[in-house]
Scaffold this active site. Structure first.
Site, PDB file in Angstrom:
ATOM      1  CE  LYS A 225       1.711   1.782  14.246  1.00  0.00           C
ATOM      2  NZ  LYS A 225       2.136   0.467  13.659  1.00  0.00           N
TER       3      LYS A 225
ATOM      4  CG  ASP B 166      -0.196   0.013   2.470  1.00  0.00           C
ATOM      5  OD1 ASP B 166       0.962  -0.156   2.589  1.00  0.00           O
ATOM      6  OD2 ASP B 166      -0.897   0.299   3.531  1.00  0.00           O
TER       7      ASP B 166
HETATM    8  P1  GTP Z   1      -5.984  -1.479   7.752  1.00  0.00           P
HETATM    9  O1  GTP Z   1      -7.173  -2.672   7.889  1.00  0.00           O
HETATM   10  O2  GTP Z   1      -7.003  -0.046   7.198  1.00  0.00           O
HETATM   11  O3  GTP Z   1      -5.411  -1.582   8.655  1.00  0.00           O
HETATM   12  O4  GTP Z   1      -5.386  -1.863   6.500  1.00  0.00           O
HETATM   13  P2  GTP Z   1      -4.609  -3.126   5.938  1.00  0.00           P
HETATM   14  O5  GTP Z   1      -5.630  -4.361   6.361  1.00  0.00           O
HETATM   15  O6  GTP Z   1      -4.023  -3.119   4.644  1.00  0.00           O
HETATM   16  O7  GTP Z   1      -3.212  -3.387   7.006  1.00  0.00           O
HETATM   17  P3  GTP Z   1      -1.996  -2.362   7.125  1.00  0.00           P
HETATM   18  O8  GTP Z   1      -2.079  -1.169   6.538  1.00  0.00           O
HETATM   19  O9  GTP Z   1      -1.296  -2.859   8.247  1.00  0.00           O
HETATM   20  O10 GTP Z   1      -1.198  -3.114   5.755  1.00  0.00           O
HETATM   21  C1  GTP Z   1       0.205  -2.937   5.122  1.00  0.00           C
HETATM   22  C2  GTP Z   1       0.176  -3.875   4.125  1.00  0.00           C
HETATM   23  O11 GTP Z   1       0.432  -5.345   4.601  1.00  0.00           O
HETATM   24  C3  GTP Z   1      -0.818  -3.807   2.931  1.00  0.00           C
HETATM   25  O12 GTP Z   1      -0.319  -3.810   1.800  1.00  0.00           O
HETATM   26  C4  GTP Z   1      -1.550  -4.938   3.183  1.00  0.00           C
HETATM   27  O13 GTP Z   1      -2.269  -5.454   2.131  1.00  0.00           O
HETATM   28  C5  GTP Z   1      -0.675  -5.939   3.746  1.00  0.00           C
HETATM   29  N1  GTP Z   1      -1.026  -6.968   4.754  1.00  0.00           N
HETATM   30  C6  GTP Z   1      -1.430  -6.595   6.140  1.00  0.00           C
HETATM   31  N2  GTP Z   1      -2.063  -7.552   6.615  1.00  0.00           N
HETATM   32  C7  GTP Z   1      -1.538  -8.552   5.793  1.00  0.00           C
HETATM   33  C8  GTP Z   1      -1.443 -10.179   5.918  1.00  0.00           C
HETATM   34  O14 GTP Z   1      -1.981 -10.717   6.925  1.00  0.00           O
HETATM   35  N3  GTP Z   1      -1.319 -10.917   4.779  1.00  0.00           N
HETATM   36  C9  GTP Z   1      -0.706 -10.294   3.633  1.00  0.00           C
HETATM   37  N4  GTP Z   1      -0.477 -10.972   2.661  1.00  0.00           N
HETATM   38  N5  GTP Z   1      -0.754  -8.601   3.378  1.00  0.00           N
HETATM   39  C10 GTP Z   1      -1.117  -8.095   4.689  1.00  0.00           C
END
Ligand code: GTP
Length: 368
Positions: free
Chosen positions: A163, A109
Site C-alpha cells: 500500500k 476472497d
Molecule cells: P474485512 O474484515 O472486510 O477486511 O475482510 P476479511 O476479514 O476477509 O479480511 P481481508 O479482506 O483482509 O482478508 C483477505 C483474505 O484473507 C480473506 O480470504 C480472508 O478470509 C482471509 N483472512 C483474513 N484474516 C485471516 C485470518 O486471520 N485467518 C485466516 N485463516 N484467514 C484470514
C-alpha cells in the site's frame, strides 16, 4: 500440487451479509465464490486443499464436507486471528507435501480465471534460479490499495511495497495468489504474521521472490462494489446474449429480459416486469408484477410483491418484500429481513438480518 486457502476473516466490510455466511460463501452467479475456486484447482490437478478457517468455520464444513470435485479438503482452525502468513505455517503439519511439490496459497476472497498449472510451471522455473515463492501479479490503474511489485528482466521481484503512499514505478500489484516451494515454511512462524509486510519484503531482499503476470480476469470481493462488479463480470461471460435460465422458470411474454440476466432454478417473474441489465436472481425467487430489477443480485428464496424497483443493490437470502418497495443506490438487505409495502431504501441503507423495516430511509445508515 496442494493448496492452502485463507478463509478465516470476518469480512466486516460485507456486513450485514457476512453476519450469516462467511465471505467466501457469498454467491457469484448463484454459486459460492469458493466453489468456483475449487473447480479451477481441480482442473489444475490439485489433490488436496487446506482451508484455513476461523470465523463461521462450521459453515464451510457443512457446505463442502471432505471433498469437492475430487479435491480432498482438510480444515485448519486457528485459535485466534493469525494474519496472512500465520495460518499457512499452522497448516504445515496437516499437509502431505512432497519435496519438489508446489504449494499454492491464496486469499480466498479472490475471483480469478487463473490456470493454476501455469503458475506451477512458472514457479518451477523460478525455483531453478533459487526462488522460494512466485507471486501472481495483476496490472491495475490505481495501485494505492495494494502491494506493488517491481520486477527485473528475469521476472525476479526487485521491490515489494505494501500500500504505497507516494509515487511508484510499477502498475503490477500482488494478486493474492502464490506458488511456494517447501522451503517457505522456514520463513513463516505460527503467530499473527503478515505475508505482505514481513515475508515478501524479506524474500525480495534475499532475491528469492519471483512474479508472474496474470492477464485474464481478477478481482477481490472485499467491498460491496467489488462484489457486484465480479458478479456482473461473470454474468457478462455466461449470459451476455440471452438470459441464462438454470432449470425451470415461470414468466410470460410480457416480461422483458435485458441481458446479462441469470435466473436460478424455479424463479417466477410476474407480468410486465423488466429484469436486467445485470440482474442475477437466486433459486426460488418470486418477483411480482410490474417490477424492475437492474444491476442487482438477489439471493435464494426472496419474495417480492408487485410494482417494486431494485437498482444497484443486493437482497439477501429469504428476504420478504411488500408491494411498491424501492431499494436503490448500493443498499444491502440482510437475510430474512422483512420490508413492508411502500418503503423506500435509498443510498447505502444496510438492513440487518431478520430486521422488520416499516419506514423509508436514506443512507448511508444501518438499520439494526
Ligand atoms: P474485512 O474484515 O472486510 O477486511 O475482510 P476479511 O476479514 O476477509 O479480511 P481481508 O479482506 O483482509 O482478508 C483477505 C483474505 O484473507 C480473506 O480470504 C480472508 O478470509 C482471509 N483472512 C483474513 N484474516 C485471516 C485470518 O486471520 N485467518 C485466516 N485463516 N484467514 C484470514
Amino acid at each position: 500440487m496442494k493448496a492452502v486457502i485463507l478463509a478465516g476473516g470476518p469480512g466486516t466490510r460485507l456486513r450485514p451479509l457476512t453476519c450469516t455466511r462467511p465471505k467466501l460463501l457469498m454467491p457469484i452467479a448463484n454459486r459460492p465464490l469458493l466453489d468456483w475456486t475449487f473447480e479451477r484447482l481441480s482442473w489444475a490437478g490439485v489433490s488436496e486443499v487446506i482451508l484455513a478457517v476461523n470465523y463461521l468455520a462450521e459453515s464451510f464444513q457443512q457446505y463442502f464436507g471432505k471433498e469437492r470435485y475430487g479435491v480432498k479438503i482438510k480444515y485448519s482452525r486457528e485459535p485466534r486471528a493469525m494474519g496472512t502468513a500465520g495460518p499457512i505455517k499452522l497448516s504445515e503439519k496437516m499437509l502431505t507435501l512432497d519435496e519438489d511439490e508446489t504449494l499454492i496459497a491464496m486469499n480466498g476472497d479472490i475471483w480469478c480465471d487463473l490456470d493454476f498449472s501455469m503458475l506451477d510451471a512458472v514457479h518451477r522455473k523460478s525455483r531453478e534460479k533459487g526462488g522460494v515463492a512466485t507471486i501472481t501479479l495483476y496490472e491495475v490503474e490505481d495501485v494505492s490499495r495494494y502491494g506493488v511489485v517491481e520486477l527485473d528482466r528475469e521476472g525476479r521481484v526487485k521491490a515489494f511495497v505494501e500500500k504505497p503512499g507516494g509515487k511508484v514505478r510499477s502498475r503490477l500489484i500482488n494478486a493474492g495468489i502464490y506458488a511456494f516451494s517447501r522451503e517457505i515454511f522456514d520463513y513463516l512462524e505460527a503467530r499473527k504474521m503478515s505475508m505482505e509486510r514481513e515475508v515478501f519484503p524479506r524474500l525480495a531482499e534475499e532475491k528469492r521472490l519471483y512474479g508472474f503476470q496474470h492477464k485474464g480476469e481478477w478481482g477481490d470481493i472485499g467491498k460491496f462494489e467489488d462484489y457486484l462488479r465480479v458478479n456482473f463480470q461473470v454474468a457478462e461471460a455466461l449470459a451476455a446474449g440471452k438470459p441464462r435460465i438454470e432449470g425451470s422458470a415461470e414468466y410470460n411474454s410480457t416480461v422483458k429480459f435485458v441481458p446479462p440476466v441469470i435466473l436460478g432454478e424455479n424463479v417466477k417473474v410476474g407480468a410486465n416486469s423488466k429484469i436486467g441489465p445485470y440482474a442475477i436472481l437466486g433459486r426460488n425467487v418470486k418477483v411480482g408484477e410490474s417490477c424492475q430489477l437492474t444491476e442487482t443480485v438477489v439471493f435464494d428464496n426472496v419474495e417480492m410483491g408487485g410494482g417494486c424497483l431494485v437498482k444497484s443493490s443486493i437482497v439477501g437470502e429469504g428476504v420478504s418484500i411488500g408491494d411498491s418497495v424501492r431499494i436503490s443506490g448500493g443498499s444491502v438487505i440482510g437475510d430474512l429481513a422483512i420490508i413492508a409495502s411502500n418503503v423506500k431504501l435509498t443510498r447505502k441503507v444496510y438492513v440487518c438480518p431478520r430486521k422488520e423495516v416499516e419506514k423509508s430511509a436514506v443512507g448511508p445508515k444501518r438499520l439494526v
